[in-house]
Write a protein that holds these residues in place. Structure first.
Motif: not given
Lengths: 336, 305
Positions: B300-301, B202-203, B303-305, B224-225, B298, B219-221
């Motif tokens: 953030p899920r 979806d994104y 890295r950032v809780a 990266r994932n 890469l 490349f960006k969207h």
């Protein structure tokens, strides 16, 4: 009133293994500046594909056909892919059904908001940030500046959908398409988001297409309504006309399905439309609703049904029954 | 992020301790080490002496601890065959093998990631089929055979590249290709699968609805994932490659750890083999840790809780 979007005879064809699927057939409607048009219909009636066809975001296997597709008077049918990407996000923007998955998990909210603006406008990073904060506050997000540094997974569904709305507004589009923007949200959040959309649409004088299957939503925000069934618009008109004098048996059945406060008796059965939607693979002659219709006639099988005018101007429906007869049917249902 | 890094580090240390225990037990794999050291003509008295001198009579846990303490300080034992300190030999050979490994993994990534992306962009087309063929061939070819083919054509028939040795960077080209090619299929298939999945998400539709250029979307969207699982796989494959370099280094006569391992196995030079296993395992643990950190960067899920 100037038209923002004019759609004439829009069709979508998708080749599938069983043949050619026609999920959208000859859809026509106009969206004026500052007007909300609701497209209503059950799942699979082609309302989402209609939206994607306007945005030119159909799956690559699908083919789009139309007589006319104008945005602010500019022809989008023959626009290059490059031109379309300039239009998308800038002059028209879309809000999707799934706020949980529609934001990229790898980038911050601020990054994703800003890029919507910097792609189309010559603005500095700082200006894009300011615009993002302004719009996040507009969509009712508190502590907007600090939200910019957060990632999608740190936000709730309702907040994410607000971010999606802010993102769609970044370039100040003339047309905004919202495809069931509240379906995935809690009931308590749904009303907030809808009212927010309606107020933003009035404030920025955008044309809005709101796709939904929720007639309660339609009653609250729609200026005009297009009811879709099996890929066709089977009835269109002002919201008041549709609700007060539905012409098409399907629309009548649809309205019968919702309880009306003060009128529907406790314990009384709500209406239901028996049967299922016909397959849209291959050619289809006659009325698409005939299998489920109480008023079906012999001619419904053999005759191609075109749109005709109802009693009031601007109100059209797609049925072989005469306007007077449809009106009588509606009255009989209402009094029953 | 800090907590996550600390957790990963803890796991890495635990794995390292486990590996060191296994490595230590290698010494006993071939029977009584004192008897092996003493040789065939030794008397019972000689064996007893050696056992006492080398400390083989102590409890096994003490032996392990003193060995591990030494290993921590860079004392990896003494090679009776080479008559020299093991650590010196191993660390002299290590840079060669690391160079070969880095070159091989670079080659593999440069080939497989663009191919995987192309295949995902045009699924079921000629490009996709070509990539698939390359992957199947890569998986089916034993690396020693592929190395021999390279030597025959590039080295002997066309005389483009040197066949043996480590004199210049040219010497590393063929071994790097032979070693890296084996890694290519897995990485490419995973890149392709990841990109296919992400491109239909979806994104990505959101990104296109914003009117972003296709390059930005891709490349960006997307990449990266899609690359996140590839990072972990690459670390694992690099570990396999260090093992695989035993064969490749032997074929190309490259004076690295792999070649040393091959020689030591032939000579039954236990301390050297033990040291090589320990060093390679530690490199592998470090790489896995780095891959975890890169993934956290890469995604953030994580890295950032």
């Amino acid at each position: 009133m100037s038209a923002v979007l004019e759609v004439e005879e829009l069709s979508v064809d998708i080749p599938v293994s069983a043949g050619l699927l026609h999920p959208v057939q000859g859809v026509s409607f106009t969206v004026n500046r500052g007007e909300t048009v609701c497209i209503v219909g059950e799942s699979g009636c082609g309302k989402s594909l209609t939206a994607l066809a306007i945005m030119d975001l159909l799956p690559s296997s699908a083919r789009r056909l139309a007589m006319r597709l104008l945005l602010d008077g500019e022809d989008m049918l023959n626009a290059s892919e490059r031109r379309m990407s300039d239009i998308r996000g800038s002059k028209m923007a879309m809000i999707f059904q799934e706020p949980m998955t529609s934001l990229n998990p790898a980038y911050t909210i601020g990054n994703q908001l800003a890029e919507a603006l910097t792609r189309h406008r010559r603005v500095s990073r700082e200006q894009a940030r300011e615009r993002a904060v302004f719009l996040l506050e507009k969509v009712g997000i508190t502590a907007a500046a600090s939200r910019l540094r957060q990632y999608p997974h740190q936000l709730s569904g309702g907040l994410r959908q607000r971010v999606m709305i802010a993102m769609a507004l970044m370039c100040g589009p003339d047309l905004i398409i919202a495809d069931e923007p509240t379906t995935a949200l809690d009931v308590t959040i749904q009303a907030q988001i809808l009212l927010l959309l309606a107020s933003l649409q009035k404030e920025f004088q955008m044309g809005m297409i709101l796709i939904t299957h929720d007639l309660g939503v339609v009653a609250r925000v729609a200026d005009r309504v297009a009811v879709m069934y099996a890929g066709q618009v089977i009835e269109a008109g002002d919201a008041r006309q549709i609700f007060q004098q539905p012409m098409h048996p399907y629309t009548q059945g649809l309205l019968d399905c919702i309880p009306v406060p003060g009128k529907t008796q406790r314990g009384a059965h709500l209406g239901a439309i028996p049967g299922i939607v016909p397959t849209l693979i291959g050619d289809f002659i006659g009325c698409r609703f005939r299998e489920r219709c109480n008023y079906a006639m012999v001619d419904c099988v053999s005759e191609e049904v075109s749109s005709r005018d109802a009693v009031q101007s601007g109100h059209t429906y797609r049925c072989l029954l005469g306007a007077q007869q449809c009106a009588d049917n509606a009255k009989r249902k209402a009094s029953a | 992020m800090f907590v996550y890094a600390l957790k990963r580090l803890g796991v890495a240390v635990l794995v390292a301790i486990t590996v060191s225990m296994v490595t230590f037990s290698l010494l006993y794999l071939s029977g009584d080490p004192a008897m092996a050291l003493a040789g065939e003509s030794a008397t019972q008295q000689d064996i007893e002496n050696i056992r006492r001198v080398y400390g083989f009579d102590r409890p096994i846990i003490l032996q392990y601890l003193s060995w591990a303490w030494g290993a921590l300080h860079g004392h990896l034992g003494y090679s009776n065959y080479l008559r020299t300190d093991v650590a010196a030999v191993v660390f002299e050979r290590l840079p060669t093998t690391m160079t070969l490994g880095a070159a091989a993994i670079s080659f593999a990534l440069i080939l497989s990631i663009p191919l995987g992306v192309l295949a995902a962009m045009r699924p079921n087309t000629v490009v996709d089929r070509f990539a698939l063929t390359l992957a199947v061939v890569g998986q089916a070819l034993p690396s020693f055979w592929f190395a021999l083919i390279l030597i025959f054509w590039l080295g002997i028939e066309w005389r483009l590249l040197p066949i043996t040795g480590t004199e210049s960077w040219k010497n590393f080209i063929m071994p790097a290709i032979a070693l890296g090619y084996y890694v290519t299929p897995g990485v490419m298939r995973l890149t392709r699968a990841g990109m296919l999945e992400v491109l239909s998400s979806d994104y990505i539709r959101t990104a296109r609805a914003k009117g972003l250029r296709s390059g930005t979307v891709l490349f960006k969207h997307a990449l990266r994932n899609a690359i996140i699982p590839v990072v972990a796989l690459t670390a694992v494959q690099f570990g396999f490659m260090l093992g695989g370099s035993i064969v490749i280094e032997t074929i190309f006569a490259i004076n690295g750890l792999g070649y040393l391992a091959w020689e030591s196995i032939q000579r039954a030079d236990m301390p050297v083999m033990q040291a090589i296993v320990l060093v390679l395992a530690c490199i592998y643990i470090v790489l896995t840790f780095l891959a975890d950190m890169l993934n956290a960067f890469l995604d953030p899920r994580i890295r950032v809780a």
